[in-house]
Write a protein that holds these residues in place. Structure first.
Motif, PDB file in Angstrom:
ATOM      1  N   MET A 179     -26.605 -34.747 -53.837  1.00  0.00           N
ATOM      2  CA  MET A 179     -27.250 -34.704 -52.572  1.00  0.00           C
ATOM      3  C   MET A 179     -26.114 -34.761 -51.544  1.00  0.00           C
ATOM      4  N   ARG A 180     -26.236 -33.935 -50.565  1.00  0.00           N
ATOM      5  CA  ARG A 180     -25.207 -34.310 -49.409  1.00  0.00           C
ATOM      6  C   ARG A 180     -23.930 -34.099 -49.666  1.00  0.00           C
ATOM      7  N   THR A 181     -23.467 -33.177 -50.570  1.00  0.00           N
ATOM      8  CA  THR A 181     -22.042 -32.783 -50.541  1.00  0.00           C
ATOM      9  C   THR A 181     -21.574 -32.174 -49.534  1.00  0.00           C
ATOM     10  N   ARG A 182     -20.259 -32.272 -49.064  1.00  0.00           N
ATOM     11  CA  ARG A 182     -19.785 -31.946 -47.850  1.00  0.00           C
ATOM     12  C   ARG A 182     -18.731 -30.985 -48.029  1.00  0.00           C
ATOM     13  N   PHE A 183     -19.131 -29.695 -47.808  1.00  0.00           N
ATOM     14  CA  PHE A 183     -17.936 -28.693 -47.922  1.00  0.00           C
ATOM     15  C   PHE A 183     -17.446 -28.206 -46.385  1.00  0.00           C
ATOM     16  N   ASN A 184     -17.701 -28.684 -45.452  1.00  0.00           N
ATOM     17  CA  ASN A 184     -17.379 -28.362 -44.266  1.00  0.00           C
ATOM     18  C   ASN A 184     -16.056 -27.927 -43.933  1.00  0.00           C
ATOM     19  N   ASP A 185     -15.751 -26.705 -43.552  1.00  0.00           N
ATOM     20  CA  ASP A 185     -14.514 -26.144 -43.246  1.00  0.00           C
ATOM     21  C   ASP A 185     -13.650 -26.097 -44.351  1.00  0.00           C
ATOM     22  N   ALA A 186     -14.168 -26.318 -45.763  1.00  0.00           N
ATOM     23  CA  ALA A 186     -13.153 -25.878 -46.846  1.00  0.00           C
ATOM     24  C   ALA A 186     -13.156 -24.441 -47.300  1.00  0.00           C
ATOM     25  N   ASP A 187     -12.049 -24.546 -47.927  1.00  0.00           N
ATOM     26  CA  ASP A 187     -11.626 -22.802 -48.197  1.00  0.00           C
ATOM     27  C   ASP A 187     -12.379 -22.529 -49.829  1.00  0.00           C
ATOM     28  N   LEU A 188     -13.576 -21.688 -49.490  1.00  0.00           N
ATOM     29  CA  LEU A 188     -14.042 -21.499 -50.658  1.00  0.00           C
ATOM     30  C   LEU A 188     -14.077 -20.226 -51.350  1.00  0.00           C
ATOM     31  N   ILE A 189     -12.997 -19.423 -51.176  1.00  0.00           N
ATOM     32  CA  ILE A 189     -12.771 -18.152 -51.325  1.00  0.00           C
ATOM     33  C   ILE A 189     -12.879 -17.729 -52.909  1.00  0.00           C
ATOM     34  N   ASP A 190     -13.781 -16.955 -53.594  1.00  0.00           N
ATOM     35  CA  ASP A 190     -13.664 -16.880 -55.098  1.00  0.00           C
ATOM     36  C   ASP A 190     -14.232 -18.218 -55.594  1.00  0.00           C
ATOM     37  N   ALA A 191     -14.777 -19.065 -54.996  1.00  0.00           N
ATOM     38  CA  ALA A 191     -15.040 -20.373 -55.857  1.00  0.00           C
ATOM     39  C   ALA A 191     -16.686 -19.762 -56.547  1.00  0.00           C
ATOM     40  N   SER A 192     -16.940 -20.764 -57.419  1.00  0.00           N
ATOM     41  CA  SER A 192     -18.258 -20.267 -58.338  1.00  0.00           C
ATOM     42  C   SER A 192     -19.045 -21.597 -58.594  1.00  0.00           C
ATOM     43  N   PHE A 193     -20.390 -21.572 -58.245  1.00  0.00           N
ATOM     44  CA  PHE A 193     -21.006 -22.635 -58.558  1.00  0.00           C
ATOM     45  C   PHE A 193     -22.250 -22.211 -59.793  1.00  0.00           C
ATOM     46  N   THR A 194     -22.245 -22.773 -60.649  1.00  0.00           N
ATOM     47  CA  THR A 194     -23.396 -22.187 -61.500  1.00  0.00           C
ATOM     48  C   THR A 194     -24.068 -23.760 -62.103  1.00  0.00           C
ATOM     49  N   ASP A 195     -25.499 -23.304 -61.952  1.00  0.00           N
ATOM     50  CA  ASP A 195     -26.426 -24.479 -62.555  1.00  0.00           C
ATOM     51  C   ASP A 195     -25.985 -25.864 -61.769  1.00  0.00           C
ATOM     52  N   VAL A 196     -25.522 -25.763 -60.401  1.00  0.00           N
ATOM     53  CA  VAL A 196     -25.343 -26.826 -59.767  1.00  0.00           C
ATOM     54  C   VAL A 196     -26.199 -27.449 -58.620  1.00  0.00           C
ATOM     55  N   ASP A 197     -26.636 -28.669 -58.585  1.00  0.00           N
ATOM     56  CA  ASP A 197     -27.498 -29.242 -57.649  1.00  0.00           C
ATOM     57  C   ASP A 197     -26.766 -29.372 -56.338  1.00  0.00           C
ATOM     58  N   LEU A 198     -27.083 -28.525 -55.381  1.00  0.00           N
ATOM     59  CA  LEU A 198     -26.260 -28.560 -53.842  1.00  0.00           C
ATOM     60  C   LEU A 198     -27.452 -28.885 -52.947  1.00  0.00           C
ATOM     61  N   SER A 199     -28.557 -29.727 -53.370  1.00  0.00           N
ATOM     62  CA  SER A 199     -29.605 -29.928 -52.329  1.00  0.00           C
ATOM     63  C   SER A 199     -29.030 -30.707 -51.126  1.00  0.00           C
ATOM     64  N   SER A 200     -29.116 -30.151 -49.921  1.00  0.00           N
ATOM     65  CA  SER A 200     -28.746 -30.756 -48.721  1.00  0.00           C
ATOM     66  C   SER A 200     -27.123 -30.764 -48.376  1.00  0.00           C
ATOM     67  N   ALA A 201     -26.394 -29.709 -49.118  1.00  0.00           N
ATOM     68  CA  ALA A 201     -25.140 -29.743 -49.193  1.00  0.00           C
ATOM     69  C   ALA A 201     -24.815 -29.120 -48.022  1.00  0.00           C
ATOM     70  N   GLN A 202     -23.614 -29.290 -47.113  1.00  0.00           N
ATOM     71  CA  GLN A 202     -23.036 -28.733 -45.913  1.00  0.00           C
ATOM     72  C   GLN A 202     -21.902 -28.053 -46.311  1.00  0.00           C
ATOM     73  N   PHE A 203     -22.187 -26.429 -45.459  1.00  0.00           N
ATOM     74  CA  PHE A 203     -21.068 -25.748 -45.633  1.00  0.00           C
ATOM     75  C   PHE A 203     -20.678 -25.231 -44.307  1.00  0.00           C
ATOM     76  N   ALA A 204     -20.845 -25.837 -43.273  1.00  0.00           N
ATOM     77  CA  ALA A 204     -20.708 -25.408 -42.002  1.00  0.00           C
ATOM     78  C   ALA A 204     -19.258 -25.211 -41.628  1.00  0.00           C
ATOM     79  N   GLY A 205     -18.757 -23.949 -41.338  1.00  0.00           N
ATOM     80  CA  GLY A 205     -17.602 -23.620 -41.277  1.00  0.00           C
ATOM     81  C   GLY A 205     -16.578 -23.179 -42.370  1.00  0.00           C
ATOM     82  N   ALA A 206     -17.355 -23.335 -43.624  1.00  0.00           N
ATOM     83  CA  ALA A 206     -16.704 -23.163 -44.776  1.00  0.00           C
ATOM     84  C   ALA A 206     -16.337 -21.604 -44.919  1.00  0.00           C
ATOM     85  N   LEU A 207     -15.135 -21.124 -45.614  1.00  0.00           N
ATOM     86  CA  LEU A 207     -14.767 -19.915 -45.741  1.00  0.00           C
ATOM     87  C   LEU A 207     -15.417 -19.457 -47.125  1.00  0.00           C
TER      88      LEU A 207
END
Length: 223
Positions: free
Chosen positions: A71-99
């Motif tokens: 819960m609540r993993t923070r990816f704000n303003d991170a560089d996620l170009i070509d990143a992959s998420f498979t079968d991951v629990d990202l409930s309430s995750a924050q991606f504001a400003g992420a690429l």
């Protein structure tokens, strides 16, 4: 550098990550771990606990997340170009400003996640649950979106131009200012066809059954 089954919770990990290496985290507890601004390009995270993990401003270009999550993993303003998420629990995750250019989410639980104000030219969603998520202003232009639940999600201002939604649900989704021009919605559950939703779907392609349901809601029967 490999981390296997380690308890890294509440730790500042910047000093433990030699630059220029690809790191592997397998079965680690990263609860509230501090990875702010870390160089994690190409890193792999396998079945890790990510409750409150701080990836803000991290370089996660091409990173691979498989299983685990939290819960609540923070990816704000991170560089996620070509990143992959498979079968991951990202409930309430924050991606504001992420690429998020060409990032891929497959089989993920993203209930209540926030992707609003994320950057990039688009990402992919497949077989994921985005109930109550906030995607305000996101671009899914031309994307193939399959098996995704957008129930009660905020899709305000999203660009679905020329996208194809297969086996998707939009029940109760907020669509204010969303664009579906030339989108193929024939494989989607559009929810209650009220006037506000129909304005959002202007220019989209729907099937005969969907059209009949829209007319029936207005007391019109197609013979």
């Amino acid at each position: 550098m490999d981390f296997d089954g380690e308890d890294l919770s509440h730790k500042a990990l910047g000093d433990r990550l030699p630059p220029g290496e690809q790191h592997l985290f397998r079965g680690c507890d990263l609860t509230e771990a501090d990875l702010w601004g870390a160089a994690l390009g190409g890193a792999r995270f396998e079945s890790c606990v990510l409750d409150g993990t701080d990836f803000r401003r991290a370089d996660l270009d091409g990173a691979v997340f498989t299983g685990g999550g939290g819960m609540r993993t923070r990816f704000n303003d991170a560089d996620l170009i070509d990143a992959s998420f498979t079968d991951v629990d990202l409930s309430s995750a924050q991606f504001a400003g992420a690429l998020l250019t060409d990032a891929a989410f497959t089989g993920c639980r993203m209930i209540g996640a926030s992707l609003t104000a994320s950057r990039g030219t688009g990402f992919t969603l497949t077989r994921s649950n985005l109930t109550l998520a906030n995607l305000g202003g996101c671009s899914l232009r031309g994307a193939l979106v399959e098996g995704v639940r957008f129930d009660d999600a905020d899709l305000s201002g999203c660009d679905f131009t020329e996208a194809t939604l297969n086996d998707c649900r939009l029940l109760g989704a907020r669509l204010l200012g969303a664009t579906f021009t030339k989108a193929d919605l024939r494989g989607a559950d559009l929810g209650q066809p009220d006037d506000a939703r129909l304005r959002a779907f202007a220019g989209a392609v729907i099937n005969q059954a969907q059209a009949n349901a829209i007319l029936a809601a207005r007391g019109i029967t197609v013979a």
